[in-house]
Scaffold this motif. Sequence first.
Motif, short mmCIF file in Angstrom:
data_model
loop_
_atom_site.label_atom_id
_atom_site.label_comp_id
_atom_site.label_asym_id
_atom_site.label_seq_id
_atom_site.Cartn_x
_atom_site.Cartn_y
_atom_site.Cartn_z
N SER A 12 -5.58 9.46 0.40
CA SER A 12 -5.87 8.13 -0.12
C SER A 12 -4.70 7.19 0.08
CB SER A 12 -6.21 8.19 -1.61
OG SER A 12 -5.08 8.49 -2.39
N VAL A 13 -5.02 5.90 0.01
CA VAL A 13 -4.02 4.84 -0.05
C VAL A 13 -4.45 3.89 -1.17
CG1 VAL A 13 -3.26 4.95 2.35
CG2 VAL A 13 -5.22 3.51 1.76
N ARG A 14 -3.45 3.27 -1.78
CA ARG A 14 -3.78 2.31 -2.84
C ARG A 14 -2.73 1.22 -2.92
NH1 ARG A 14 -2.25 5.79 -8.31
NH2 ARG A 14 -3.28 7.55 -7.33
N THR A 15 -3.12 0.14 -3.57
CA THR A 15 -2.22 -0.99 -3.72
C THR A 15 -2.44 -1.65 -5.08
OG1 THR A 15 -1.40 -3.01 -2.65
CG2 THR A 15 -3.80 -2.70 -2.69
N GLY A 61 0.02 20.46 -3.64
CA GLY A 61 0.33 21.53 -2.70
C GLY A 61 -0.48 21.51 -1.43
N GLY A 62 -1.42 20.56 -1.28
CA GLY A 62 -2.24 20.47 -0.07
C GLY A 62 -1.45 19.98 1.12
N ARG A 63 -2.12 19.92 2.26
CA ARG A 63 -1.44 19.57 3.52
C ARG A 63 -2.08 18.40 4.26
NH1 ARG A 63 2.50 22.75 2.56
NH2 ARG A 63 2.47 24.96 3.00
N SER A 64 -2.94 17.63 3.61
CA SER A 64 -3.56 16.48 4.26
C SER A 64 -2.52 15.40 4.49
CB SER A 64 -4.71 15.92 3.41
OG SER A 64 -5.73 16.88 3.28
N SER A 65 -2.76 14.57 5.49
CA SER A 65 -1.84 13.47 5.80
C SER A 65 -2.65 12.20 6.01
CB SER A 65 -1.03 13.79 7.05
OG SER A 65 -1.88 13.96 8.17
N SER A 66 -2.05 11.07 5.69
CA SER A 66 -2.73 9.79 5.90
C SER A 66 -1.73 8.66 5.85
CB SER A 66 -3.81 9.55 4.85
OG SER A 66 -3.25 9.18 3.61
N GLY A 67 -2.20 7.50 6.24
CA GLY A 67 -1.41 6.29 6.16
C GLY A 67 -2.30 5.09 6.41
N LEU A 68 -1.74 3.92 6.23
CA LEU A 68 -2.45 2.67 6.48
C LEU A 68 -1.56 1.83 7.37
CD1 LEU A 68 -5.04 1.05 5.46
CD2 LEU A 68 -3.41 -0.21 4.08
N GLU A 69 -2.09 1.43 8.52
CA GLU A 69 -1.30 0.67 9.49
C GLU A 69 -2.03 -0.61 9.87
OE1 GLU A 69 1.07 2.28 12.24
OE2 GLU A 69 1.51 4.05 11.04
N TRP A 124 0.85 -1.18 0.00
CA TRP A 124 0.00 0.00 0.00
C TRP A 124 0.88 1.22 0.00
CZ3 TRP A 124 -5.35 -0.02 -0.05
CH2 TRP A 124 -5.96 -1.26 0.15
N PHE A 125 0.47 2.25 -0.72
CA PHE A 125 1.17 3.52 -0.66
C PHE A 125 0.15 4.64 -0.63
CE2 PHE A 125 0.85 2.31 -5.09
CZ PHE A 125 0.57 3.47 -5.78
#
Length: 150
Positions: A41-44, A10-18, A1-2
């Motif tokens: 978003s995350v995708r694989t 240029g936005g400032r949102s943050s995310s991850g998948l754990e 996943w990435f």
Amino acid sequence: WFRVNDGVMGGRSSSGLEATDEGTAVFAGRLSLENNGGFASVRTQVPAGSFAGASHVVLRVRGDGQRYQIRLRTTSGWDGVAFGAGFETRDGEWTTVSVPLEAFEPTLRGSRPRRVRPLDSADIRQLGIMLTDKQEGPFALEIAWIGAGA
């Protein structure tokens, strides 16, 4: 996943998948509207043929009351047309979501592209989860599993 967040514009949102100790995964972060942002978003990649013959994408999730999207791509490339369909969550409740493939609409950087072939389940090469509701603040979606349904 990435992860692919609005920082690409240029936005400032943050995310991850754990991964969790319970064998689930949590897509979480903070949506920011700063600098015209507003998506995370995350995708694989998925093996060729993983969704062949499927008529639905089915997932078991515990949400936060926000509306998320499932995104499918028929290429393994970074950019290009994605097919998206939204689904609702209930805060703190596990739900099984079944989204028919005909509900997925093509999109390219927020616009609807012309002359796109219909989504064929046998061609799916990427799967992703996205939050685009433009509601600033924290979010979390726990995912038990994602699969193909007939």
